[in-house]
Design a protein around this motif. Sequence first.
Motif, PDB file in Angstrom:
ATOM      1  N   ASP A  70     -11.461   3.558  -9.204  1.00 54.90           N
ATOM      2  CA  ASP A  70     -10.615   3.020  -8.128  1.00 54.90           C
ATOM      3  C   ASP A  70     -10.362   4.094  -7.073  1.00 54.90           C
ATOM      4  O   ASP A  70     -10.476   3.837  -5.865  1.00 54.90           O
ATOM      5  CB  ASP A  70      -9.277   2.534  -8.693  1.00 54.90           C
ATOM      6  N   CYS A  95     -14.769   3.928   0.369  1.00 58.64           N
ATOM      7  CA  CYS A  95     -14.996   2.560   0.853  1.00 58.64           C
ATOM      8  C   CYS A  95     -13.760   1.952   1.482  1.00 58.64           C
ATOM      9  O   CYS A  95     -13.822   0.839   2.021  1.00 58.64           O
ATOM     10  CB  CYS A  95     -15.463   1.659  -0.301  1.00 58.64           C
ATOM     11  N   LYS A  96     -12.622   2.672   1.366  1.00 57.21           N
ATOM     12  CA  LYS A  96     -11.347   2.176   1.902  1.00 57.21           C
ATOM     13  C   LYS A  96     -10.994   0.813   1.305  1.00 57.21           C
ATOM     14  O   LYS A  96     -10.420  -0.045   1.973  1.00 57.21           O
ATOM     15  CB  LYS A  96     -11.380   2.097   3.434  1.00 57.21           C
ATOM     16  N   GLN A  97     -11.350   0.637   0.053  1.00 58.70           N
ATOM     17  CA  GLN A  97     -11.012  -0.570  -0.698  1.00 58.70           C
ATOM     18  C   GLN A  97     -10.250  -0.162  -1.949  1.00 58.70           C
ATOM     19  O   GLN A  97     -10.464   0.934  -2.494  1.00 58.70           O
ATOM     20  CB  GLN A  97     -12.281  -1.337  -1.083  1.00 58.70           C
ATOM     21  N   CYS A 113     -13.450   4.861  -4.999  1.00 59.33           N
ATOM     22  CA  CYS A 113     -13.727   3.748  -4.091  1.00 59.33           C
ATOM     23  C   CYS A 113     -12.762   3.763  -2.911  1.00 59.33           C
ATOM     24  O   CYS A 113     -13.164   3.531  -1.763  1.00 59.33           O
ATOM     25  CB  CYS A 113     -13.628   2.431  -4.862  1.00 59.33           C
ATOM     26  N   GLN A 114     -11.512   4.071  -3.170  1.00 58.93           N
ATOM     27  CA  GLN A 114     -10.523   4.140  -2.091  1.00 58.93           C
ATOM     28  C   GLN A 114     -10.869   5.247  -1.096  1.00 58.93           C
ATOM     29  O   GLN A 114     -10.700   5.079   0.120  1.00 58.93           O
ATOM     30  CB  GLN A 114      -9.136   4.382  -2.685  1.00 58.93           C
ATOM     31  N   ASP A 159     -13.590  -1.307  -6.755  1.00 52.26           N
ATOM     32  CA  ASP A 159     -14.999  -1.679  -6.618  1.00 52.26           C
ATOM     33  C   ASP A 159     -15.182  -3.086  -7.179  1.00 52.26           C
ATOM     34  O   ASP A 159     -15.358  -3.265  -8.381  1.00 52.26           O
ATOM     35  CB  ASP A 159     -15.855  -0.646  -7.375  1.00 52.26           C
ATOM     36  N   ARG A 160     -15.123  -4.078  -6.302  1.00 49.61           N
ATOM     37  CA  ARG A 160     -15.165  -5.471  -6.746  1.00 49.61           C
ATOM     38  C   ARG A 160     -16.465  -5.769  -7.497  1.00 49.61           C
ATOM     39  O   ARG A 160     -17.556  -5.520  -6.997  1.00 49.61           O
ATOM     40  CB  ARG A 160     -15.034  -6.409  -5.543  1.00 49.61           C
ATOM     41  N   THR A 210       0.815  -1.215   0.000  1.00 48.34           N
ATOM     42  CA  THR A 210       0.000   0.000   0.000  1.00 48.34           C
ATOM     43  C   THR A 210       0.850   1.267   0.000  1.00 48.34           C
ATOM     44  O   THR A 210       0.584   2.215  -0.742  1.00 48.34           O
ATOM     45  CB  THR A 210      -0.937   0.010   1.225  1.00 48.34           C
TER      46      THR A 210
END
Length: 369
Positions: A195, A202-204, A198-199, A207-208, A41
Amino acid sequence: MSELYIGLMSGTSVDGIDAGLVDFSHGKIRLVGFHYQAFPTELRQQIHNISQADQPILLKDYGTLDSRLGQLFAEATLKLLDDAQIPTSAIQAIGSHGQTVYHAPETASGFSLQIGDPNRIAEMTGITTVADFRRRDIAVGGQGAPLVPAFHQAIFADPSQTRTIVNIGGIANITILDDKPVIGFDTGPGNGLMDWWCQQHCKQAYDRNGDWAASGRRLPTLLGALKDDAYFRLTPPKSTGKEYFSSAWLQQKLSLFNDLKPEDIQATLCQLTADTIADAIRQYAPNTLQTLICGGGAHNSRLMSLLRENLKMPVMSTAEQGIDPDHVEAIAFAWLARQTLNNKPGNLCSVTGANTPVVLGGIYPGKTI
């Protein structure tokens, strides 16, 4: 006898390294092994920081990141070969795309900059390494991108029909394969803006399956504002990058609106990617009978659904043609390395706008045994 090359790719999604081991013997292209190595990260953040448009950076930070990425590319190569139980001595060459940190071919002194020190790759692996593919094309008046259309032509062309290949990474690009000279260009955002959004919310990392985008509703007024950008009106050849379609670009567009739900913005960003890809295909390849998708976007179910709605034609993953969508670009850079070592051009003038075909990249010799 095998003719083995390795392709290393880290794209505009900045998620990690794709390493593909490819056999080109007997006039065929066969993937022998594949390894994916995710970036930590903090390293991803460093790459994002150094890639921001018009932001000052320290040369110390730049040089350190270049060296570290070179080491990671080498480690990915060695892990790939260890898993495949193939010695380094069996490999003809590595084609390393590197990590793009800035792409600006349209400036007065155009350039494209990829990092990931090939000297370290060649030294740590002992394998001849080909890198810095884009700048030779720019030196003869080209965009330096996209480079994969030449490979798409070699592996996906079908004389019986017009096909369009769509690569959806951080930025999306298309390759039009018909009975005319190949056209290929960057259509605009791919996964990159989705991306980042979403980061933030959603802290991901992404977006799966596009599930978050599917939970929101498209906002026509916002979509119109996003599509009202000069890049989409440019005619090919053209290319772009995340330094243009950046978080700053999105924030500037969003500043014109109030009280928008994050999931609705995500839904609209997904629609933006689908619309700009479909618009490009309709304008430049209206006779397309089949659209093949590669890159990470092939796994975004919502995006794939929107593309099918937009295009009203078969839209499928390159897996339907026997190549996993996650493997295409790594194989392409193995192919480009082979072109270079065989003193053959790797660019298509009809794609990049170059004045002449050229042999791409610099060659960094492996160790002499």
